[in-house]
Design a protein around this motif. Structure first.
Motif, PDB file in Angstrom:
ATOM      1  N   ILE A 273      12.272  45.819  69.632  1.00 28.44           N
ATOM      2  CA  ILE A 273      11.827  44.737  68.738  1.00 28.44           C
ATOM      3  C   ILE A 273      11.409  43.515  69.548  1.00 28.44           C
ATOM      4  N   TRP A 274      12.150  43.209  70.631  1.00 25.40           N
ATOM      5  CA  TRP A 274      11.750  42.114  71.525  1.00 25.40           C
ATOM      6  C   TRP A 274      10.335  42.338  72.042  1.00 25.40           C
ATOM      7  N   LEU A 275      10.109  43.551  72.558  1.00 24.21           N
ATOM      8  CA  LEU A 275       8.800  43.839  73.165  1.00 24.21           C
ATOM      9  C   LEU A 275       7.679  43.862  72.125  1.00 24.21           C
ATOM     10  N   ALA A 276       8.007  44.314  70.913  1.00 23.14           N
ATOM     11  CA  ALA A 276       7.001  44.313  69.836  1.00 23.14           C
ATOM     12  C   ALA A 276       6.607  42.882  69.496  1.00 23.14           C
ATOM     13  N   ALA A 277       7.618  41.995  69.471  1.00 27.22           N
ATOM     14  CA  ALA A 277       7.338  40.578  69.170  1.00 27.22           C
ATOM     15  C   ALA A 277       6.456  39.972  70.263  1.00 27.22           C
ATOM     16  N   VAL A 278       6.774  40.319  71.520  1.00 26.76           N
ATOM     17  CA  VAL A 278       5.976  39.806  72.655  1.00 26.76           C
ATOM     18  C   VAL A 278       4.539  40.297  72.543  1.00 26.76           C
ATOM     19  N   LYS A 279       4.376  41.604  72.217  1.00 28.86           N
ATOM     20  CA  LYS A 279       3.032  42.189  72.121  1.00 28.86           C
ATOM     21  C   LYS A 279       2.237  41.502  71.002  1.00 28.86           C
ATOM     22  N   LEU A 280       2.920  41.266  69.879  1.00 30.93           N
ATOM     23  CA  LEU A 280       2.256  40.618  68.746  1.00 30.93           C
ATOM     24  C   LEU A 280       1.695  39.252  69.157  1.00 30.93           C
TER      25      LEU A 280
END
Length: 969
Positions: free
Chosen positions: A672-679
């Protein structure tokens, strides 16, 4: 002395007379030669007769046999009197005596030996009892044991004897073994200088001349058959004034037998028929050849010959036999219908249509009650005659449905057909087939009236009831279906039709009740509820657009006959089956029911979400995912799918809010951290992305979080910050190879080759089994011109990572790029020995071969790796290189279907379509690629992971990779 040779003056032949001389055929005796006369002695006197000499044969004397030579006449059964035969062989004396004394043993002294006793057994005439058997067994065991004691010695002796024999007489193979060994040192020039074996046959054998046959006209045989003479010349004027047809030569005219002299007649008509039949058989063989094409039109050719065309391919003698057999059957049992039908069909097949018609009409007289005979007669007769035959058949068989149907078929006018069928229904009112045929010809209003009468006559026919219900108004249709249920309480189709009727008229609340009532009613009437059949009916409802009925059926029957532990597995299979059949509403209903039963199963939610993603709308997917995360808040993938769906719809705030909720449910989730960063980074919010990563590094530090941090700084051009972050990360995660790779690549980008080499070497000490690290180091050395060092690195890597096809492939390519094709081929052979099932190696091996050998190599590759995407891709490229466009497209489609994650396949496919396909085909490949979202592939990763292309969409990467592909293959 006589003039004959010795042995009794001429033997039997001369003694008993020869052909002309009788008994006194001997020459007169010569006077005794006196020694004083001085005459020379004849040289042949006193010598043995020459080999094969028969006295008197030179003067034509062939000896004869008299009764005294063969003895008196005897009956065949009399015993032969061999009184002068040697003792023991006489049939009259010794043998008869022996037969009488068969049981007595020969105990004579001559039959006795001092060591072995008598030749035979003393007690062979006595009974063989159990104690005899035991004694024999003991003696046999002793013999066996004695034999075993000597066995080794005997075997050694035999072995020595065989070796000695082989030394004296060696095999031909052994004699030439030294010469074979010398062959290994033989040069190519010496081998090629060995002379070829010539053809030792003479000229006539080498060049055989084929026998020439000249066809002659029929008149030649007719003229000379009656004369009994053989003529070897042909009169040039003969056959000129004959009627047409007889002048034409035919094959096989010089056959032995036709030239035989005789006085019989020759039937020229039969010869002509035989010729035509043979010609037809040969032409039919030509037209049925393997290729399926022929330049000869057999029918047209035979028409030109003005001959009858038999359409059969059998032998003439077989047809005659069949005709004879069928005639026998007809005569022995004239009331047997199949005999008449078979006879008529035989004649029809051989082209004698009129004979066939006569036979079948005779059959109708003999078997007037046979439906099949009448139908065959109607088939064989022409139009009007056939109608007359059918009319006659109806008189004999007024209740035959098939005859009425045939009668209707014979009519060309629709009104006449209706008239025939109505007449038929007067006689046979219970036939469903007749009613259906009659109704099909009518207009809707007349059809409705007919069907209302049909269901009265055939109340058990479901099809008629349903057809009537379709034609009636809503209220009347309900009444019809209720009546149908009363008449046929065991048929499910009536209930389903009733449900569809209610749905079509907007009463969707009634649909569920009708289906539930149907299940209850059918069970009460003893009908077994077959789940598969009901699901099939639901699929049909789905395709017909009756969604509510289809969902109601699925809900009613989905749980019938399944154990509780098998429910989930079975339902998932049912849903997939429905999707494959195109029944999407059925699948949606199955997933809805499964989620109702298993609300906390993450796998069911995931399958339902993927179904909605592939076949539903964005709204339906998001609604499902909202329910999913409410039931399974710990399932990160469901949160991420929801956020991605919002992001793809360009609703970034909604995606952020979903990820915020996901954070609350999964506080320290790396995904979820990485998804937020990608977004944030994809939407150019770089500062927010940096802050998120810094927060993640402090609260949930993982190697991937550090790697993403380094990657973000690197792609944004902050090389120093990226280098520092990488150094910090390697302090915590030195066994994470991607960090070492990134460090080396950053140094390479800054053109610090020494530092890059050092980074790769340090990384390999910590991660010796990381294949990409070995490849990066090898390519670095190759790029700076250190080919030997690159080769050594790859050899070292192969030792540490056995059976690694990627390392072998790089070694082969290294040699190929250096121009050492022979070494590359040798390495490839070794690689395929070590990794025989590696698709990437086989794919490379195909294009290492010369063009003519590529096809063979591709066949070997497919045998070893039938379903490997790299091999399939290589085959597609092979067809492309050979300009076989359709086949190439098929193999590209097969490749992307088997492995949609392989970006190289999509890029090559797109390149292929840009060259040979239409714009629609190119667009379709692009769309399918974007949906598949490929992540792997050598060419694909080189572009997609490049720091300059980090924000590019899949479609852009696809076109870029395709543009860089050269058709070098």
């Amino acid at each position: 002395l006589g003039c004959n040779y010795s042995s009794g003056g001429g033997g039997q032949g001369s003694g008993r007379g020869s052909g002309g001389g009788g008994r006194n055929a001997e020459p007169p005796p010569m006077p005794m030669a006196s020694p004083l006369m001085g005459k020379k002695k004849k040289p042949f006197l006193g010598m043995a007769a020459p080999l094969g000499y028969v006295p008197g044969l030179g003067r034509g004397a062939t000896g004869f046999t008299t009764r005294s030579d063969i003895g008196p006449a005897r009956d065949a059964n009399d015993p032969v009197d061999d009184r002068h035969a040697p003792p023991g062989q006489r049939t009259v004396g010794d043998k008869m005596k022996k037969n009488q004394e068969d049981d007595e043993e020969d105990l004579n002294d001559t039959n006795y030996d001092e060591f072995n006793g008598y030749a035979g057994s003393l007690f062979s005439s006595g009974p063989y009892e159990k104690d005899d058997e035991e004694a024999d067994a003991i003696y046999a065991a002793l013999d066996k044991r004695m034999d075993e004691r000597r066995k080794e010695r005997r075997e050694l002796r035999e072995k020595d004897e065989i070796e000695k024999y082989r030394m004296e007489r060696p095999k031909i193979q052994q004699q030439f073994s030294d010469l074979k060994r010398k062959l290994s040192g033989m040069s190519d020039e010496e081998w090629l200088s060995i002379p070829e074996v010539g053809d030792a046959r003479n000229k006539r054998q080498r060049n055989p001349r084929y026998e020439k046959l000249t066809p002659v006209p029929d008149s030649f045989f007719s003229k000379h058959l009656t004369t009994g003479d053989k003529h070897t010349t042909v009169d040039p004027l003969q056959g000129l004034n004959l009627p047409g047809g007889l002048e034409s030569p035919y094959p096989g005219g010089m056959t032995p037998g036709l030239m035989t002299p005789g006085t019989g007649e020759l039937d020229m008509r039969k010869i002509g028929q035989a010729r035509n039949t043979l010609m037809d058989m040969r032409l039919s063989q030509v037209s049925d050849s393997v290729s399926g094409q022929t330049v000869v039109d057999p029918k047209g050719y035979l028409t030109d010959l003005n001959s009858m065309i038999p359409t059969h391919g059998g032998d003439i003698s077989d047809i005659k036999k069949a005709r004879l057999l069928l005639k026998s059957v007809r005569e022995t049992n004239p009331h047997h219908p199949p005999a008449w039908i078979a006879s008529a069909r035989l004649e029809e097949v051989t082209g004698k249509l009129q004979v066939a018609r006569n036979l079948i009409m005779k059959g109708t007289e003999m078997c007037p009650k046979s439906e099949d005979v009448w139908l065959e007669a109607a088939r064989l007769q022409p139009g009007d005659t056939a109608k007359a035959v059918v009319a006659q058949a109806v008189r004999h068989l007024p209740g035959s449905v098939r005859i009425y149907i045939r009668a209707a078929e014979l009519e060309t006018d629709v009104r006449a057909k209706k008239r025939v069928l109505r007449k038929a229904l007067e006689n046979v009112s219970k036939s469903v087939r007749l009613w259906k045929t009659a109704v099909e010809l009518e207009e809707p209003e007349d059809a409705r009236i007919m069907l209302s009468r049909a269901v009265e006559c055939c109340p058990t026919s479901v099809e008629l009831w349903l057809a009537l219900a379709r034609l009636e108004t809503y209220e009347n249709a309900r009444r019809v279906l209720n009546k149908a249920r009363e008449n046929i309480p065991t048929d499910r189709h009536i209930w389903i039709t009733a449900a569809k009727l209610e749905e079509a008229n907007g009463n969707t609340q009634m649909v569920e009740k009708i289906i539930d009532r149907a299940i209850t009613s059918l069970r009460a009437n003893g009908v077994e509820i077959n789940r598969e059949q009901w699901i099939q009916d639901a699929e049909e409802c789905d395709k017909a657009g009756s969604v509510a009925t289809c969902q109601a059926v699925i809900r009613a029957v989905i749980g019938i006959g399944i154990e509780e532990e098998d429910c989930k597995h079975t339902w998932m299979e049912d849903a997939e089956s429905c999707v494959s059949h195109g029944a999407l509403e059925c699948a949606r209903a199955i997933y809805a029911h499964a989620l109702q039963m298993f609300p906390s199963k993450k796998s069911v939610w995931l399958r339902a979400a993927y179904f909605e993603k592939n076949h539903g709308t964005r709204e339906s997917l998001e609604a499902l995912l909202q329910r999913a995360v409410a039931h399974c808040p710990k399932a990160e993938v469901l949160w991420l799918m929801g956020a991605k769906s919002k992001w793809l719809a360009e609703d970034v705030p909604a995606a952020r809010s979903i990820l915020a909720l996901a954070f609350q449910a999964n506080p320290n989730s790396e995904e979820i951290w990485l998804a937020a960063v990608k977004l944030e980074s994809e939407n150019n919010e770089y500062e927010r992305a940096r802050r998120l990563l810094a927060k993640a590094r402090s609260s949930a530090p993982t190697a991937r979080v550090f790697m993403k941090s380094v990657k973000l700084e690197w792609v944004l051009g902050n090389i120093e910050a990226a280098h520092d972050l990488c150094t910090e990360a390697l302090k915590h995660y030195e066994d994470f190879p991607k960090l070492w790779m990134m460090r080396g690549q950053i140094e390479e980008q800054s053109e610090h080759n020494e530092k890059a080499r050092e980074a790769y070497n340090q990384g390999l000490k910590k991660c010796p089994h990381s294949i990409p690290l070995w490849l990066l180091l090898s390519r670095l050395e190759e790029r700076v011109g250190q080919l030997t060092r690159a080769r050594a690195i790859l050899e070292k890597s192969r030792l540490k990572n056995a059976q690694s096809p990627e390392l072998w492939l790089e070694s082969v390519r290294l040699e190929y790029r250096a121009g050492l094709k022979n070494i590359a081929n040798t390495l490839m052979a070794k690689a395929l020995q070590e990794c025989p099932n590696s698709g990437i190696l086989w794919a490379e091996a195909v294009f290492l071969e010369a063009r003519p050998q590529r096809k063979t190599k591709s066949v070997d590759a497919l045998k070893k790796c039938e379903h490997d995407p790299h091999v399939l891709l290589a085959v597609a490229k092979l067809f492309w290189s050979e300009r076989k466009i359709t086949k190439a497209r098929e193999w590209f489609l097969r490749t992307v279907k088997i492995e949609p994650d392989l970006g190289d396949a999509w890029a090559l496919f797109y390149k292929f379509e840009t060259q040979h396909g239409t714009e629609e085909q190119q667009e379709e490949v692009r769309k399918r690629c974007e949906n598949a979202e490929p992540r792997h592939g050598e060419l694909w990763c080189a572009e997609s992971k490049h720091v300059l292309h980090w924000q590019k969409k899949i479609g852009e990467i696809l076109t870029q990779v395709a543009s860089k592909i050269k058709n070098t293959f």
